[in-house]
Scaffold this active site. Structure first.
Site, PDB file in Angstrom:
ATOM      1  N   ASP A 106     -10.895   2.016  -3.020  1.00  0.00           N
ATOM      2  CA  ASP A 106     -11.449   1.595  -1.724  1.00  0.00           C
ATOM      3  C   ASP A 106     -12.967   1.572  -1.779  1.00  0.00           C
ATOM      4  O   ASP A 106     -13.616   1.085  -0.860  1.00  0.00           O
ATOM      5  CB  ASP A 106     -11.006   2.553  -0.615  1.00  0.00           C
ATOM      6  CG  ASP A 106      -9.612   2.221  -0.096  1.00  0.00           C
ATOM      7  OD1 ASP A 106      -9.067   1.166  -0.482  1.00  0.00           O
ATOM      8  OD2 ASP A 106      -9.063   3.020   0.677  1.00  0.00           O
ATOM      9  N   ASP A 165       0.833  -1.206   0.000  1.00  0.00           N
ATOM     10  CA  ASP A 165       0.000   0.000   0.000  1.00  0.00           C
ATOM     11  C   ASP A 165       0.870   1.259   0.000  1.00  0.00           C
ATOM     12  O   ASP A 165       2.079   1.193   0.277  1.00  0.00           O
ATOM     13  CB  ASP A 165      -0.890  -0.031   1.256  1.00  0.00           C
ATOM     14  CG  ASP A 165      -2.236   0.635   1.038  1.00  0.00           C
ATOM     15  OD1 ASP A 165      -2.328   1.511   0.148  1.00  0.00           O
ATOM     16  OD2 ASP A 165      -3.185   0.294   1.763  1.00  0.00           O
TER      17      ASP A 165
HETATM   18  C1  GLA Z   1      -5.856   1.716   2.202  1.00  0.00           C
HETATM   19  C2  GLA Z   1      -6.198   0.546   1.307  1.00  0.00           C
HETATM   20  C3  GLA Z   1      -7.212  -0.343   1.980  1.00  0.00           C
HETATM   21  C4  GLA Z   1      -6.685  -0.822   3.317  1.00  0.00           C
HETATM   22  C5  GLA Z   1      -6.272   0.357   4.164  1.00  0.00           C
HETATM   23  C6  GLA Z   1      -5.553  -0.078   5.418  1.00  0.00           C
HETATM   24  O1  GLA Z   1      -6.926   2.574   2.337  1.00  0.00           O
HETATM   25  O2  GLA Z   1      -6.664   0.994   0.072  1.00  0.00           O
HETATM   26  O3  GLA Z   1      -7.530  -1.441   1.163  1.00  0.00           O
HETATM   27  O4  GLA Z   1      -5.592  -1.682   3.096  1.00  0.00           O
HETATM   28  O5  GLA Z   1      -5.402   1.249   3.459  1.00  0.00           O
HETATM   29  O6  GLA Z   1      -5.162   0.976   6.202  1.00  0.00           O
END
Ligand code: GLA
Length: 735
Positions: free
Chosen positions: A543, A476
């Site tokens: 997300d 990420d």
């Molecule tokens: C980001 C990612 C999510 C998740 C969160 C965790 O927003 O896109 O899928 O992994 O971080 O903090």
């Protein structure tokens, strides 16, 4: 204009220049794929220009007859079409390259030296065109890697010099393209968190249109590095000339579209020169990232299929290989988990029938436990309270439950509340005389620093080495770069060196761990590009996992990226039936992020069956040709079809995207694409919810011609909000 152009004549390889009254030998450099060609010309004074970018001509000799840009009235109009526009001398348009020499001279001229075309591997050739400045030891090599069967060209440049000291580069485009049409319609993709890649089409007018990013990391949060350019008419899915391009770069980028005074279009694409003047040492090569583009004379549909096929065959790791279905715990638990809870979830993953359990954020940090997003990033040790037996134990327990184990990391980042920040404040990108600025309560580590590169490498390599059967990494990147300044690299090109540092870490990791599947994520889809996809097997588009939103998001990514790389997870966002959520997620790389124990028996049974169905269909969804039959943008029903390469099988997804009264019910039949007209097909509905009866008569046989000319109504309605149909050549096994 027409008159002036038409007064050029070719006589057996000689160009008669009427204005000069002399004959000069000039030559073309064609860069060809199966159906398209980019043709460069070395003109009389050895400047290299672009004379064609479009459909390949059947007679190579005809390239010599392509009109070029004449020099008008002692002007510099012959340079409008420069294949790589130098700044500071005769050309006064947006430059591809700008440098200040050691003696302070701010000008460049670039003339042809030589070129060569070599085979790279089957179906791939590399053409290098060498240019140099007649006055200075300054060279540019233009590279064109042509993928014959996919009709894709990957273009980048290398800049070098042997002056006495470092020189300053202010512009360094990857590609400087040139197109001729009456009008140009540009589609670009913008958005923000949870609303990624929204397309917008605009007719280009005189002047310059710039698409760019200056965010550093998470660079594509607002603008994705991709575009579609339609010639003469707004972009159509099946007809018209379209150039689709995307930059393989995970940092700041810039696309500048400039109409020249003759209404031709110049495109300059590359790293964003913003705050990035580059001090280039003598003898060092400066390689730009590649612009990847395809020209289609059959609309955006063919352009996408070209790029998707190219990506599967030539770019994405294991692009023609397997992917693991998974259960992620992010939306199910957020930071709230411990060992017993996870072990319970492993069993649920097995019950559901997925291949892998993916542990998301929240597993690390001890002095600064990661129990929310305010602390812990940088301290990549398992939290002893939540996970007293460490990651190795989880890997074993998951495997004992019958699934593989994968893990989330965000190794480029640090929370101010972390041991790492306290120990290495100089590793953090920040300005000495300004207060720290955080994005999602975190800051970015300085990947231009080799010590930081080693650290980041060590985080991921450590996990994979200590746990050799670790099955998956989700990588990420949740913050942009504020206060861009590096304490070890105070020169102005942190933005460039950051991404290069990231790639060198990924390169080293892939050399040691070539097979591990890795998901590219950036707070959703703020880093999806073919630079990063050199290393990642798949990406997280957004997300936003609401299926109605995902229909649009997946549709829009499909313009450039293949379904096998697009992670679509079934979650609890919104109040949608399991069937609808599943039907949307299935049109890509399907996964789950739900609490399995909370599923009703009917939903669990449906999902278990859907995973089995997916197993059967995934070769077609992952490797088939994708046809966007109806866009969600302007229809009540959107439809997507995947057709196997042989044309004997297809999977057809249709979704209701409108909540208007009777939406979807007064639709004409949807015409299929990509089938074989003379073959016979059967169609059956799959993914039916318990007790659901299909109005689709699976006993009928249709010719491909009928399905593509007349079509079929999938009978989408408020009662049937999603429909998945399986198409197979009559007589196929299992039918
Ligand atoms: C980001 C990612 C999510 C998740 C969160 C965790 O927003 O896109 O899928 O992994 O971080 O903090």
């Amino acid at each position: 204009m027409y008159l002036i152009r038409s007064t050029f004549y070719w006589l057996s390889g000689l160009l008669i220049l009427p204005s000069l009254g002399i004959a000069q030998t000039v030559s073309e450099i064609p860069i060809e794929t199966a159906r398209t060609a980019m043709v460069l010309r070395v003109d009389a004074d050895r400047h290299v220009t672009t004379v064609h970018l479009g459909k390949r001509l059947t007679q190579a000799a005809d390239y010599a007859r392509l009109p070029g840009n004449p020099r008008l009235y002692e002007g510099y109009s012959d340079l409008y079409s420069s294949a790589y526009t130098p700044a500071g001398s005769r050309s006064l348009l947006e430059p591809a390259v700008q440098a200040t020499h050691v003696d302070g001279n701010p000008s460049l001229d670039l003339v042809y030296v030589r070129h060569e075309t070599k085979p790279v591997r089957d179906g791939v050739t590399l053409t290098d065109v060498y240019l140099k400045d007649p006055q200075y030891p300054f060279e540019v090599t233009l590279h064109y890697q042509a993928y014959r069967n996919e009709d894709v060209i990957e273009q980048w440049s290398t800049i070098r010099h042997t002056e006495k000291k470092a020189i300053r580069l202010a512009h360094f485009a990857s590609a400087n393209l040139y197109l001729t049409a009456k009008d140009y319609y540009l589609t670009h993709f913008h958005g923000t968190h949870a609303s990624e890649v929204r397309p917008e089409e605009t007719k280009l007018t005189a002047g310059m249109k710039v698409l760019d990013s200056k965010l550093g990391t998470r660079a594509q949060l607002f603008q994705a590095p991709m575009f579609m350019l339609s010639m003469n008419q707004p972009a159509q899915e099946e007809t018209g000339d379209v150039l689709a391009g995307t930059l393989a770069w995970s940092g700041n980028f810039q696309f500048a579209f400039e109409l020249d005074p003759q209404h031709n279009l110049r495109l300059l694409a590359g790293m964003n020169p913003f705050a990035s003047d580059y001090s280039l040492e003598p003898g060092k090569a400066f390689d730009t990232p590649a612009l990847i583009y395809t020209f289609s004379n059959q609309g955006t549909g063919l352009a996408s299929r070209n790029l998707q096929r190219w990506a599967r065959k030539h770019r994405i790791p294991q692009g023609e290989g397997n992917r693991l279905t998974l259960l992620n715990n992010w939306e199910a638990t957020y930071f709230d988990f411990d060992e017993p809870k996870l072990v319970g979830l492993f069993k649920e993953a097995k019950t559901l029938g997925v291949d892998l359990f993916l542990l998301d954020d929240g597993w690390f940090g001890n002095n600064h436990p990661r129990n929310d997003d305010f602390a812990g990033l940088g301290d990549w040790q398992a939290n002893k309270k939540k996970l007293p037996h460490g990651i190795g134990y989880l890997v074993k327990e998951a495997e004992a439950a019958g699934v593989k184990f994968g893990i989330w990391v965000e190794p480029e980042m640090v929370n101010p509340k972390s041991d790492l920040y306290q120990k290495h404040p100089d590793w953090v990108i920040k300005l000495p005389n300004r207060p720290d600025a955080v994005f999602r309560h975190q800051q970015v580590l300085d990947l231009s620093n080799p010590a930081v590169q080693n650290f980041v490498y060590g985080v991921v390599d450590g996990l994979l080495t200590e746990n050799p059967t670790l099955g998956y990494i989700k990588w990420d990147c949740n913050a942009v770069i504020y206060n861009a300044y590096s304490s070890v690299n105070p020169a102005d090109h942190l933005y460039v060196d950051y991404v290069r540092g990231l790639y060198s870490v990924l390169e080293k990791l892939r050399a040691k761990h070539p097979a591990v599947p890795m998901m590219l994520c950036s707070g959703g889809g703020a880093r999806v590009d073919y630079g990063a996809l050199n290393y990642f097997t798949e990406f997280w588009p957004s997300d936003n996992t609401s299926p109605t939103e995902r229909i649009f998001i997946q549709h829009n990514y499909s313009y450039f990226f293949p379904a096998i790389a697009t992670c679509n997870h079934i979650t609890a966002w919104g109040d949608f039936p399991m069937k609808f959520r599943t039907d949307v997620a299935m049109a890509g790389k399907m996964g789950y992020d739900i609490v399995v124990s909370k599923l009703s028996p009917a939903d669990l049974a449906f999902s278990q069956q859907a995973l089995k169905t997916y197993d059967r269909l995934k070769p077609v969804i992952w490797q088939g040709d994708q046809y966007r039959l109806q866009s969600p943008q302007n229809n009540d029903v959107s439809a997507m079809l995947f057709v196997s390469e042989k044309g004997d099988r297809a999977v057809w997804f249709s979704y209701l995207v409108s909540t208007r009264y009777k939406a979807g019910t007064d639709q004409p039949p949807i015409r299929l694409k990509g089938l074989q007209a003379d073959r016979q097909y059967k169609i059956r509905e799959i993914n039916l919810a318990a007790g659901q009866k299909s109005p689709i008569n699976s006993s009928l046989t249709y010719s491909g011609d009928f399905l593509m000319t007349v079509g079929l109504d999938p009978a989408v309605s408020g009662q049937r909000t999603s429909v998945v149909l399986e198409v197979a050549e009559a007589g196929s096994a299992g039918w």
